[in-house]
Each structure stands twice: as C-alpha cells, then as structure tokens.
Write a protein that holds these residues in place. Sequence first.
Motif, PDB file in Angstrom:
ATOM      1  N   ASP A  81       0.824  -1.202   0.000  1.00 15.02           N
ATOM      2  CA  ASP A  81       0.000   0.000   0.000  1.00 15.02           C
ATOM      3  C   ASP A  81       0.861   1.255   0.000  1.00 15.02           C
ATOM      4  OD1 ASP A  81      -2.262  -1.538   0.029  1.00 15.02           O
ATOM      5  OD2 ASP A  81      -2.612  -1.359   2.176  1.00 15.02           O
ATOM      6  N   LEU A  82       1.974   1.207   0.747  1.00 14.43           N
ATOM      7  CA  LEU A  82       2.860   2.360   0.807  1.00 14.43           C
ATOM      8  C   LEU A  82       3.387   2.715  -0.566  1.00 14.43           C
ATOM      9  CD1 LEU A  82       4.562   4.428   2.417  1.00 14.43           C
ATOM     10  CD2 LEU A  82       6.296   2.637   2.653  1.00 14.43           C
ATOM     11  N   PHE A  83       3.900   1.728  -1.273  1.00 21.72           N
ATOM     12  CA  PHE A  83       4.490   2.017  -2.577  1.00 21.72           C
ATOM     13  C   PHE A  83       3.434   2.270  -3.633  1.00 21.72           C
ATOM     14  CE2 PHE A  83       8.195   0.374  -0.447  1.00 21.72           C
ATOM     15  CZ  PHE A  83       9.204   1.169  -0.974  1.00 21.72           C
ATOM     16  N   ALA A  84       2.255   1.681  -3.447  1.00 19.75           N
ATOM     17  CA  ALA A  84       1.174   1.956  -4.393  1.00 19.75           C
ATOM     18  C   ALA A  84       0.732   3.408  -4.268  1.00 19.75           C
ATOM     19  CB  ALA A  84      -0.009   1.024  -4.135  1.00 19.75           C
ATOM     20  N   ALA A  85       0.696   3.906  -3.014  1.00 17.52           N
ATOM     21  CA  ALA A  85       0.285   5.290  -2.787  1.00 17.52           C
ATOM     22  C   ALA A  85       1.368   6.271  -3.184  1.00 17.52           C
ATOM     23  CB  ALA A  85      -0.079   5.491  -1.315  1.00 17.52           C
ATOM     24  N   ASN A  86       2.603   5.801  -3.201  1.00 15.00           N
ATOM     25  CA  ASN A  86       3.724   6.701  -3.442  1.00 15.00           C
ATOM     26  C   ASN A  86       4.222   6.672  -4.881  1.00 15.00           C
ATOM     27  OD1 ASN A  86       3.676   7.545  -0.830  1.00 15.00           O
ATOM     28  ND2 ASN A  86       5.177   6.092  -0.122  1.00 15.00           N
ATOM     29  N   LYS A  87       3.362   6.335  -5.797  1.00 13.67           N
ATOM     30  CA  LYS A  87       3.770   6.352  -7.195  1.00 13.67           C
ATOM     31  C   LYS A  87       3.950   7.780  -7.693  1.00 13.67           C
ATOM     32  CE  LYS A  87       1.660   1.918  -8.436  1.00 13.67           C
ATOM     33  NZ  LYS A  87       0.595   1.240  -9.192  1.00 13.67           N
ATOM     34  N   LEU A  88       3.359   8.731  -6.967  1.00 12.40           N
ATOM     35  CA  LEU A  88       3.538  10.119  -7.363  1.00 12.40           C
ATOM     36  C   LEU A  88       4.978  10.545  -7.138  1.00 12.40           C
ATOM     37  CD1 LEU A  88       0.366  11.978  -6.015  1.00 12.40           C
ATOM     38  CD2 LEU A  88       0.894  11.325  -8.348  1.00 12.40           C
ATOM     39  N   ARG A  89       5.540  11.209  -8.118  1.00 17.43           N
ATOM     40  CA  ARG A  89       6.891  11.731  -7.991  1.00 17.43           C
ATOM     41  C   ARG A  89       7.027  12.948  -8.895  1.00 17.43           C
ATOM     42  NH1 ARG A  89      10.256   8.051  -7.707  1.00 17.43           N
ATOM     43  NH2 ARG A  89       8.741   6.404  -7.328  1.00 17.43           N
ATOM     44  N   GLY A  90       8.076  13.684  -8.691  1.00 14.83           N
ATOM     45  CA  GLY A  90       8.292  14.888  -9.480  1.00 14.83           C
ATOM     46  C   GLY A  90       8.429  16.091  -8.570  1.00 14.83           C
ATOM     47  N   GLN A  91       8.346  17.281  -9.145  1.00 15.05           N
ATOM     48  CA  GLN A  91       8.500  18.517  -8.388  1.00 15.05           C
ATOM     49  C   GLN A  91       7.209  19.319  -8.417  1.00 15.05           C
ATOM     50  OE1 GLN A  91      10.636  22.273  -9.770  1.00 15.05           O
ATOM     51  NE2 GLN A  91      12.153  21.448  -8.344  1.00 15.05           N
ATOM     52  N   LEU A  92       6.859  19.857  -7.269  1.00 18.00           N
ATOM     53  CA  LEU A  92       5.672  20.701  -7.162  1.00 18.00           C
ATOM     54  C   LEU A  92       6.076  22.009  -6.483  1.00 18.00           C
ATOM     55  CD1 LEU A  92       2.629  21.033  -7.543  1.00 18.00           C
ATOM     56  CD2 LEU A  92       2.299  19.992  -5.301  1.00 18.00           C
ATOM     57  N   ARG A  93       5.791  23.121  -7.148  1.00 21.26           N
ATOM     58  CA  ARG A  93       6.141  24.441  -6.613  1.00 21.26           C
ATOM     59  C   ARG A  93       4.912  25.035  -5.932  1.00 21.26           C
ATOM     60  NH1 ARG A  93       8.192  26.949 -12.134  1.00 21.26           N
ATOM     61  NH2 ARG A  93       6.170  26.024 -12.675  1.00 21.26           N
ATOM     62  N   LEU A  94       4.982  25.120  -4.612  1.00 18.09           N
ATOM     63  CA  LEU A  94       3.857  25.582  -3.800  1.00 18.09           C
ATOM     64  C   LEU A  94       4.128  26.989  -3.292  1.00 18.09           C
ATOM     65  CD1 LEU A  94       1.225  25.123  -2.132  1.00 18.09           C
ATOM     66  CD2 LEU A  94       2.691  24.137  -0.342  1.00 18.09           C
ATOM     67  N   GLY A  95       3.151  27.865  -3.463  1.00 16.04           N
ATOM     68  CA  GLY A  95       3.228  29.213  -2.906  1.00 16.04           C
ATOM     69  C   GLY A  95       2.198  29.369  -1.809  1.00 16.04           C
ATOM     70  N   VAL A  96       2.621  29.822  -0.641  1.00 15.25           N
ATOM     71  CA  VAL A  96       1.744  29.941   0.525  1.00 15.25           C
ATOM     72  C   VAL A  96       1.829  31.354   1.077  1.00 15.25           C
ATOM     73  CG1 VAL A  96       1.244  29.067   2.834  1.00 15.25           C
ATOM     74  CG2 VAL A  96       2.077  27.516   1.076  1.00 15.25           C
ATOM     75  N   SER A  97       0.687  31.913   1.455  1.00 15.15           N
ATOM     76  CA  SER A  97       0.686  33.261   2.020  1.00 15.15           C
ATOM     77  C   SER A  97       1.407  33.274   3.360  1.00 15.15           C
ATOM     78  CB  SER A  97      -0.745  33.780   2.176  1.00 15.15           C
ATOM     79  OG  SER A  97      -1.453  32.993   3.103  1.00 15.15           O
ATOM     80  N   GLU A  98       2.001  34.409   3.657  1.00 13.01           N
ATOM     81  CA  GLU A  98       2.849  34.559   4.843  1.00 13.01           C
ATOM     82  C   GLU A  98       2.130  34.167   6.127  1.00 13.01           C
ATOM     83  OE1 GLU A  98       6.153  35.703   7.172  1.00 13.01           O
ATOM     84  OE2 GLU A  98       6.053  35.701   4.986  1.00 13.01           O
ATOM     85  N   ASP A  99       0.876  34.589   6.295  1.00  9.10           N
ATOM     86  CA  ASP A  99       0.188  34.330   7.559  1.00  9.10           C
ATOM     87  C   ASP A  99      -0.136  32.846   7.744  1.00  9.10           C
ATOM     88  OD1 ASP A  99      -1.575  34.604   5.449  1.00  9.10           O
ATOM     89  OD2 ASP A  99      -2.562  36.355   6.285  1.00  9.10           O
ATOM     90  N   PHE A 100      -0.495  32.152   6.649  1.00 10.60           N
ATOM     91  CA  PHE A 100      -0.777  30.724   6.777  1.00 10.60           C
ATOM     92  C   PHE A 100       0.494  29.945   7.087  1.00 10.60           C
ATOM     93  CE2 PHE A 100      -1.305  26.408   5.199  1.00 10.60           C
ATOM     94  CZ  PHE A 100      -2.497  26.039   5.805  1.00 10.60           C
ATOM     95  N   ALA A 101       1.602  30.370   6.528  1.00 13.43           N
ATOM     96  CA  ALA A 101       2.866  29.651   6.725  1.00 13.43           C
ATOM     97  C   ALA A 101       3.278  29.625   8.187  1.00 13.43           C
ATOM     98  CB  ALA A 101       3.971  30.287   5.891  1.00 13.43           C
ATOM     99  N   THR A 102       2.937  30.678   8.930  1.00 12.21           N
ATOM    100  CA  THR A 102       3.338  30.747  10.327  1.00 12.21           C
ATOM    101  C   THR A 102       2.329  30.114  11.278  1.00 12.21           C
ATOM    102  OG1 THR A 102       2.331  32.943  10.544  1.00 12.21           O
ATOM    103  CG2 THR A 102       4.662  32.847   9.930  1.00 12.21           C
ATOM    104  N   SER A 103       1.211  29.611  10.739  1.00 14.85           N
ATOM    105  CA  SER A 103       0.183  29.075  11.628  1.00 14.85           C
ATOM    106  C   SER A 103      -0.140  27.602  11.392  1.00 14.85           C
ATOM    107  CB  SER A 103      -1.109  29.903  11.520  1.00 14.85           C
ATOM    108  OG  SER A 103      -1.578  29.893  10.174  1.00 14.85           O
TER     109      SER A 103
END
Length: 286
Positions: A81-103
């Motif tokens: 199950d672990l490896f079946a769920a972890n077939k996702l790979r690659g790079q994802l660029r996430l942008g998060v607002s400053e206030d959410f990042a600190t909370s």
Amino acid sequence: MLDLVQLRSFLAIQQTGSFTRAAENLGLGQSTVSQHIQKLEAALDRRLIFRDTHRLGLTPDGEVLAGHARAMLAIDAQVFDLFAANKLRGQLRLGVSEDFATSRLTAVLEDFTRAYPSVDLQLTVALSGVLYEMQDLGEIDLVFAKRRLGDQRGRLVYREPLIWLARDPLQLTAQSAPLPLIAFPPPSITRKLALEALDASRIPWRIVCTCGSLSGLTAAARAGMGVLVQPRSMAPAGLKEIPRDILPPLEDVEFVLVPRNGADQALITALSDEIFSKVGGSLEIS
C-alpha cells in the motif's frame, strides 16, 4: 525464506477449516493449495495441519506459525500500500501566504511528505498578491493564499474575518490621531482592506512600520508601535483584539487554492486534498 503465497494458503485453511473452501476463496485449485502446504511443511520440517475423518485443524506448530504468518502478511500489505500510494513523484512548486505559513503549514507539510516521499516540494512564502504575480509568470504551480470577497479566482477552502490587533488596544486607540498602522507592503490584501475601512470611516492613519515578514510585523506590534490586521485564527500570541466599537469592521477574506494551468494534475490534487483535510470547510463569519 518463507513463501508468502504458501502462508496465505495456510491461513485460508485455518480460517475456513477446509482445503476446498480455502481454494475457492483464493481462486486456486485444491491441488495447488495442497502443494503449498506440503512445501511449507517441508521448508519448516514440521507438520502444520492435522486431518482425520472428522475434522481438520492446526497442530501446535501450526498454531505458532499462524500468528507469525498473519504478521508477515500484514507487513506485506502495508509495504504494498505504501508504494502503491507513493507512485507520485516529481516537483511541485507551492506558494503559501505569509500568515498561513506561520500558523498551519507545518501539519500540511508533515503529512504530505510522509504520504508522498518521492515528491520534491519547492516552497515559496510571500504575500498573496506576490504569489499570484509569480504564478502568472509560470513560477508557481499551486497557490494557497487569500482573496477578497467577490473574487472568483481559485477554489474556496475557507473564509474568516480580519481583526484589528494591538498589544494594548485601549491605550493605543486613545492616543490622538492619526492611527498608527503596522502593515505588509503592497500588494497586501489585508493592508488594502484596512486602509479602505479607515478611509470609509474617515479615520486618519499613518503607516509606522512596513515589513514583508509576519514575524517582523508581530515584533513591531508586540513592541506597542501600532495596530496590526490579521485573520482571527492567525492572530499572533501577545496581541489583543481591538473591540468592534473602537475601529470599523473589516471585510472577511477567503483562503483559496489556485492551480497553474498545465501543472501536474495528480500532484496538484494530492496536495490540495491534504490542505482541505487540514483546514477546509471552516467558515467563520464576522
């Protein structure tokens, strides 16, 4: 080394009490199941199953093996199950607002990286307006940030009110005008909403401290320099909410997920689902 297929047949016999029913449950021929047991007994040099004209059961050695067999098959299923769920790979660029990042960001990142260890996450923390500009330039795949009410950008995650905050609200607001403000630089949404509310109420103001980091703004507010505006659930410790009869009400903000066109949809969905599971659905109306 024990064969997991043979162990599976062994446990099926224990559960059903029959070679025939075990074979049916496993989708195998009865002769195949019998061969599995023979090979298993030969490998361990132990008799595992006894049969007579009346019943079929496990020998004492078979009872000992059964517990270990269940544990081995459980581990096998977990790894699969672990490896079946972890077939996702690659790079994802996430942008998060400053206030959410600190909370709340820590919990999201912790569970996402545990579930998808093969995904490389590139994190950018900035003002919501800056993140949208970066995404328009193709530099961010998924933005989680604020939007104003009525803005149709992105997918709504939750909504909550903005509040006025200060170290000592009564002392600060009792001072002569103009009202000292601590704010993010443009294009901050909270800054714009605060200034609009003050101007609509004809309350004079001046910016006494500007900083792109929430930690810097919080330090200034804790030092008693002025008033800070933040979403209620993200109010920094050490600051108090200013009563509503002192300063004008502020418009609510909405936190939204905005994917970039052309980004990896599977990665976007996985991270979006993680964010929704942590913070989605909460609705606070001022």
